[in-house]
Write a protein that holds these residues in place. Structure first.
Motif, short mmCIF file in Angstrom:
data_model
loop_
_atom_site.label_atom_id
_atom_site.label_comp_id
_atom_site.label_asym_id
_atom_site.label_seq_id
_atom_site.Cartn_x
_atom_site.Cartn_y
_atom_site.Cartn_z
N VAL A 61 14.02 2.65 31.88
CA VAL A 61 13.25 3.06 30.68
C VAL A 61 12.18 4.07 31.11
O VAL A 61 11.34 3.75 31.96
N PRO A 62 12.22 5.29 30.56
CA PRO A 62 11.22 6.28 30.96
C PRO A 62 9.80 5.81 30.65
O PRO A 62 9.56 5.10 29.66
N PHE A 63 8.87 6.19 31.53
CA PHE A 63 7.47 5.73 31.48
C PHE A 63 6.58 6.92 31.15
O PHE A 63 6.53 7.90 31.91
N ILE A 64 5.91 6.84 30.01
CA ILE A 64 5.05 7.92 29.51
C ILE A 64 3.59 7.45 29.59
O ILE A 64 3.31 6.27 29.32
N VAL A 65 2.69 8.34 29.97
CA VAL A 65 1.26 8.00 30.04
C VAL A 65 0.51 8.70 28.91
O VAL A 65 0.68 9.91 28.70
N ASN A 66 -0.33 7.96 28.19
CA ASN A 66 -1.10 8.54 27.09
C ASN A 66 -2.39 9.15 27.61
O ASN A 66 -3.09 8.52 28.42
N ALA A 91 -3.51 0.41 39.30
CA ALA A 91 -2.61 -0.65 39.80
C ALA A 91 -1.75 -1.22 38.67
O ALA A 91 -0.55 -1.46 38.83
N LEU A 92 -2.36 -1.41 37.48
CA LEU A 92 -1.59 -1.94 36.35
C LEU A 92 -0.53 -0.94 35.92
O LEU A 92 0.64 -1.30 35.73
N ALA A 93 -0.93 0.33 35.83
CA ALA A 93 0.03 1.38 35.42
C ALA A 93 1.21 1.42 36.40
O ALA A 93 2.37 1.50 36.00
N GLN A 94 0.89 1.29 37.70
CA GLN A 94 1.93 1.34 38.74
C GLN A 94 2.91 0.17 38.59
O GLN A 94 4.13 0.34 38.69
N ARG A 95 2.37 -1.02 38.31
CA ARG A 95 3.22 -2.21 38.17
C ARG A 95 4.13 -2.08 36.95
O ARG A 95 5.33 -2.37 37.00
N ALA A 132 -0.96 10.33 35.14
CA ALA A 132 0.49 10.60 35.03
C ALA A 132 1.01 11.34 36.26
O ALA A 132 2.07 11.00 36.80
N LEU A 133 0.24 12.34 36.71
CA LEU A 133 0.67 13.13 37.87
C LEU A 133 0.61 12.30 39.14
O LEU A 133 1.52 12.35 39.98
N SER A 134 -0.43 11.47 39.28
CA SER A 134 -0.56 10.68 40.53
C SER A 134 0.55 9.62 40.60
O SER A 134 1.00 9.25 41.68
N LEU A 135 1.05 9.18 39.45
CA LEU A 135 2.15 8.19 39.44
C LEU A 135 3.52 8.87 39.44
O LEU A 135 4.54 8.21 39.56
N ASP A 136 3.53 10.20 39.25
CA ASP A 136 4.79 10.93 38.98
C ASP A 136 5.52 10.27 37.80
O ASP A 136 6.71 9.93 37.87
N ALA A 137 4.77 10.07 36.72
CA ALA A 137 5.33 9.48 35.50
C ALA A 137 6.39 10.41 34.90
O ALA A 137 6.46 11.59 35.24
N ASP A 138 7.19 9.86 33.99
CA ASP A 138 8.25 10.67 33.39
C ASP A 138 7.71 11.65 32.36
O ASP A 138 8.40 12.59 31.97
N GLY A 139 6.47 11.38 31.88
CA GLY A 139 5.88 12.30 30.92
C GLY A 139 4.51 11.85 30.46
O GLY A 139 3.99 10.82 30.91
N VAL A 140 3.96 12.67 29.56
CA VAL A 140 2.63 12.37 29.00
C VAL A 140 2.67 12.53 27.48
O VAL A 140 3.55 13.22 26.95
N PHE A 160 8.75 3.76 26.81
CA PHE A 160 7.48 3.04 26.88
C PHE A 160 6.33 4.01 27.15
O PHE A 160 6.47 4.94 27.97
N GLN A 161 5.22 3.78 26.45
CA GLN A 161 4.01 4.58 26.69
C GLN A 161 2.87 3.67 27.13
O GLN A 161 2.52 2.72 26.40
N PHE A 162 2.31 3.96 28.29
CA PHE A 162 1.13 3.24 28.81
C PHE A 162 -0.10 3.85 28.16
O PHE A 162 -0.45 5.01 28.40
N ARG A 163 -0.75 3.10 27.27
CA ARG A 163 -1.90 3.60 26.51
C ARG A 163 -3.05 2.63 26.72
O ARG A 163 -3.22 1.66 26.01
N GLU A 164 -3.81 2.89 27.79
CA GLU A 164 -4.90 1.98 28.19
C GLU A 164 -6.20 2.58 27.71
O GLU A 164 -6.83 3.38 28.40
N LYS A 165 -6.61 2.27 26.47
CA LYS A 165 -7.85 2.87 25.93
C LYS A 165 -8.50 1.88 25.00
O LYS A 165 -7.93 0.85 24.66
#
Ligand SMILES: C=C1C=NC(C(F)(F)F)=NC1=N
Ligand SMILES: [Mg+2]
Length: 219
Positions: free
Chosen positions: A74-79, A60-64, A85-93, A43-48
């Motif tokens: 399921v690994p969590f990727i930030v766009n 808060a949405l990204a965290q939830r 990404a770093l503040s959430l310690d996401a699995d990737g970017v 999954f990729q969080f792409r809030e744009k």
């Protein structure tokens, strides 16, 4: 933790769901939960875009959504947003050619997953030199999900990369749905990434299962 292997990265790419709050009629958390039930592999969080969330609401949405992904393995990727990404310690970017240089992003994120959008063989080779773990290539077909999408390219770039025996994990993107997913895999991609094919489906989990089947039948 060491860098993800190409084999493991390839296993994460079959159905890669990308979404933000403005891609979903109902709330993003519900759509992600249903997509996970259907079997998305990444999954990729792409809030744009014009009505994207910012600041505390965005965080808060990204965290939830990250928590839902973590609870289901399921690994969590930030766009784009490396800070988030770093503040959430996401699995990737995931970054594009117009974002920060991939080599700098690799330094900042350590061994987390790094995905890079590329539109040519040259850009692909540069992204590999910069430390990318996978490439996003497209738009394969016409897309409504990205306002500034580049020219539709089909699978020619993916095919050329494979002709040059470049084995990096690749996911196709752009206008992909159940009927055309097989072309993307036959063109040499390891998976498909989709936004509206899942986020706008009347039955999200069932649609993901169809996409999983379409990809596996083409492999
Ligand atoms: C513009 C994009 C292109 N490709 C991808 C991915 F599918 F993840 F590789 N994500 C993006 N946000
Ligand atoms: Mg970008």
């Amino acid at each position: 933790m060491s860098r993800i292997t190409a084999k493991k990265m390839r296993e994460l790419l079959p159905v890669y769901f990308i979404a933000g709050s403005n891609n979903c009629k109902e709330n993003l958390e519900t759509v992600v939960e249903q997509a996970i039930q259907g079997g998305i592999t990444l999954f990729q969080f792409r809030e744009k875009g014009n009505d994207a969330l910012h600041g505390e609401q965005r965080y808060a949405l990204a965290q939830r959504v990250q928590r839902i992904c973590q609870e289901n393995g399921v690994p969590f990727i930030v766009n784009d947003d490396i800070e988030l990404a770093l503040s959430l310690d996401a699995d990737g970017v995931h970054i594009g050619q117009e974002d920060e240089a991939a080599s700098l992003v690799r330094e900042r994120i350590g061994n987390r997953i790094l995905g890079v959008s590329v539109h040519s063989v040259e850009e692909a080779k540069q992204a590999i030199r910069d430390g990318a773990d996978y490439l996003g290539i497209g738009p394969i077909f016409p897309t409504n999900s990205k306002a500034d999408a580049k020219r539709v390219q089909g699978t020619v770039v993916i095919e050329e990369i494979r002709k040059q025996h470049i084995a990096i994990p690749i996911v196709g993107i752009g206008g992909i749905h159940v009927e055309n997913a097989n072309q993307v895999i036959r063109g040499g991609a390891d998976g498909i990434s989709v936004i509206s094919a899942i986020s706008e489906a009347p039955a999200v989990a069932a649609r993901v299962r169809e996409l999983r089947r379409a990809v596996s039948h083409a492999q």
